[in-house]
Design a protein around this motif. Sequence first.
Motif, PDB file in Angstrom:
ATOM      1  N   CYS A 275      -5.939   1.700   3.055  1.00 58.49           N
ATOM      2  CA  CYS A 275      -5.866   3.154   3.187  1.00 58.49           C
ATOM      3  C   CYS A 275      -7.142   3.822   2.693  1.00 58.49           C
TER       4      CYS A 275
ATOM      5  N   CYS B  62      -8.327   0.483  -2.161  1.00 60.61           N
ATOM      6  CA  CYS B  62      -7.517  -0.250  -1.202  1.00 60.61           C
ATOM      7  C   CYS B  62      -8.272  -0.361   0.121  1.00 60.61           C
TER       8      CYS B  62
ATOM      9  N   CYS C 218       0.816  -1.205   0.000  1.00 57.97           N
ATOM     10  CA  CYS C 218       0.000   0.000   0.000  1.00 57.97           C
ATOM     11  C   CYS C 218       0.852   1.258   0.000  1.00 57.97           C
TER      12      CYS C 218
ATOM     13  N   HIS D  66      -5.561   2.718  -5.746  1.00 57.84           N
ATOM     14  CA  HIS D  66      -4.275   2.416  -6.340  1.00 57.84           C
ATOM     15  C   HIS D  66      -4.517   1.911  -7.752  1.00 57.84           C
TER      16      HIS D  66
HETATM   17 ZN    ZN Z   1      -3.650   1.446   0.091  1.00 57.70          ZN
END
Ligand code: ZN
Length: 68
Positions: A39, A36, A8, A43
């Motif tokens: 977080c 993701c 990440c 991405h």
């Molecule tokens: Zn992430």
Amino acid sequence: MKTRPGICHRKKQYATREAAELAAREAPFTLRAYRCALCRRFHLTSRTKGMKIPRHELDALRSGQPKG
Ligand SMILES: [Zn+2]
């Protein structure tokens, strides 16, 4: 998709899917945006296997999207 911690933070994060997909379009190869779980941002991944790609996107990829 499971995301491992560590990956990440190495990856670029995008606040929105739109931002991620815009960046994906600039790449010379196919990238997909995904959210993701770690977080909560987006991405890009070059893995497209198992991901559903809308028919119109496939057609656009084959015919070549106009730049801009
Ligand atoms: Zn992430």
